[in-house]
Design a protein around this motif. Structure first.
Motif, PDB file in Angstrom:
ATOM      1  N   TRP A  35       0.942  -1.212   0.117  1.00 49.52           N
ATOM      2  CA  TRP A  35      -0.022  -0.084   0.019  1.00 49.52           C
ATOM      3  C   TRP A  35       0.894   1.182  -0.035  1.00 49.52           C
ATOM      4  CZ3 TRP A  35      -5.280  -0.593  -0.524  1.00 49.52           C
ATOM      5  CH2 TRP A  35      -5.597  -1.771  -0.161  1.00 49.52           C
ATOM      6  N   TYR A  36       0.493   2.376  -0.725  1.00 44.49           N
ATOM      7  CA  TYR A  36       1.023   3.568  -0.840  1.00 44.49           C
ATOM      8  C   TYR A  36      -0.244   4.486  -0.401  1.00 44.49           C
ATOM      9  CZ  TYR A  36       5.214   1.781  -3.161  1.00 44.49           C
ATOM     10  OH  TYR A  36       6.466   0.743  -3.160  1.00 44.49           O
ATOM     11  N   ARG A  44       2.951  10.782  -3.417  1.00 39.69           N
ATOM     12  CA  ARG A  44       2.722   9.590  -2.724  1.00 39.69           C
ATOM     13  C   ARG A  44       3.926   8.651  -2.034  1.00 39.69           C
ATOM     14  NH1 ARG A  44      -0.070   5.669  -7.159  1.00 39.69           N
ATOM     15  NH2 ARG A  44      -1.333   7.642  -7.403  1.00 39.69           N
ATOM     16  N   THR A  49       4.700  -2.900   2.612  1.00 42.05           N
ATOM     17  CA  THR A  49       4.667  -4.010   1.604  1.00 42.05           C
ATOM     18  C   THR A  49       4.890  -5.370   2.195  1.00 42.05           C
ATOM     19  OG1 THR A  49       7.131  -3.825   1.275  1.00 42.05           O
ATOM     20  CG2 THR A  49       5.683  -2.493  -0.124  1.00 42.05           C
ATOM     21  N   TYR A  93      -3.562   3.550  -2.188  1.00 44.46           N
ATOM     22  CA  TYR A  93      -3.399   2.954  -3.429  1.00 44.46           C
ATOM     23  C   TYR A  93      -2.835   1.464  -3.044  1.00 44.46           C
ATOM     24  CZ  TYR A  93      -4.313   7.443  -5.443  1.00 44.46           C
ATOM     25  OH  TYR A  93      -4.710   8.534  -5.925  1.00 44.46           O
ATOM     26  N   CYS A  94      -3.181   0.523  -3.596  1.00 47.86           N
ATOM     27  CA  CYS A  94      -2.701  -0.778  -3.604  1.00 47.86           C
ATOM     28  C   CYS A  94      -1.525  -1.043  -4.864  1.00 47.86           C
ATOM     29  CB  CYS A  94      -3.772  -1.833  -3.951  1.00 47.86           C
ATOM     30  SG  CYS A  94      -3.313  -3.543  -3.848  1.00 47.86           S
ATOM     31  N   ASN A  95      -0.605  -1.453  -4.576  1.00 47.68           N
ATOM     32  CA  ASN A  95       0.612  -1.677  -5.535  1.00 47.68           C
ATOM     33  C   ASN A  95       0.981  -3.023  -5.574  1.00 47.68           C
ATOM     34  OD1 ASN A  95       3.783  -1.642  -5.891  1.00 47.68           O
ATOM     35  ND2 ASN A  95       2.854  -0.159  -7.266  1.00 47.68           N
ATOM     36  N   ASP A  97       3.723  -6.221  -7.623  1.00 50.22           N
ATOM     37  CA  ASP A  97       4.600  -6.718  -8.456  1.00 50.22           C
ATOM     38  C   ASP A  97       4.500  -8.136  -8.683  1.00 50.22           C
ATOM     39  OD1 ASP A  97       8.382  -6.985  -8.186  1.00 50.22           O
ATOM     40  OD2 ASP A  97       6.977  -7.816  -9.720  1.00 50.22           O
ATOM     41  N   GLU A 107       4.475  -4.170 -12.885  1.00 47.56           N
ATOM     42  CA  GLU A 107       4.139  -3.488 -11.505  1.00 47.56           C
ATOM     43  C   GLU A 107       2.690  -2.847 -12.022  1.00 47.56           C
ATOM     44  OE1 GLU A 107       5.899   0.261 -10.650  1.00 47.56           O
ATOM     45  OE2 GLU A 107       5.269   0.081  -8.605  1.00 47.56           O
ATOM     46  N   TRP A 109      -1.115  -0.802 -10.451  1.00 48.55           N
ATOM     47  CA  TRP A 109      -1.598  -0.038  -9.555  1.00 48.55           C
ATOM     48  C   TRP A 109      -3.186  -0.431  -9.407  1.00 48.55           C
ATOM     49  CZ3 TRP A 109       0.844   2.852  -5.905  1.00 48.55           C
ATOM     50  CH2 TRP A 109       2.480   3.090  -6.316  1.00 48.55           C
TER      51      TRP A 109
END
Length: 119
Positions: A35-36, A44, A49, A93-95, A97, A107, A109
């Motif tokens: 998460w960011y 941001r 993580t 925001y979910c991120n 890899d 990657e 988002w």
């Protein structure tokens, strides 16, 4: 691959909230998910993580208050937010890899989810 974030909302300071991020699509493995957040007028920043092996990384500002976890069988990640503070107010925001079956490692988002903490 799509990331669907949910769980945001309005919470009072000191309260709790849980965010979820569900990944779907042509996923071979989710190497890292996290998460960011972005507050108004700010850049941001990383919140937390977690790797596929379970290694966690947290921003100093959320350590001992937030907990990230994941369910590898369901491709879902969670962010448990406890003792929230007004400064936690942001769009989260979910991120991820992701190693995909079609396009290799990329990657992704998700859309943001608003978290508002009232004092």
């Amino acid at each position: 691959v799509q990331l669907q974030a949910s769980g945001g909302g309005l919470v009072q300071a000191g309260g709790s909230l849980r965010l979820s991020c569900a990944a779907s699509g042509s996923i071979a493995s989710i190497n890292i998910i996290g998460w960011y957040r972005q507050a108004p007028g700010k850049q941001r920043e990383l919140v937390a993580t977690i790797t596929i092996g379970g290694t966690r990384n947290y921003a100093e500002s959320v350590k001992n208050r937030f907990t990230i976890s994941r369910d590898n069988s369901k491709n879902i990640a969670y962010l448990e937010m406890n003792n929230v503070k007004p400064e936690d107010t942001a769009v989260y925001y979910c991120n991820a890899d992701v190693s995909t079956w079609i396009t290799g490692r990329r990657e992704f988002w998700g859309q943001g989810t608003q978290v508002t903490v009232s004092s």
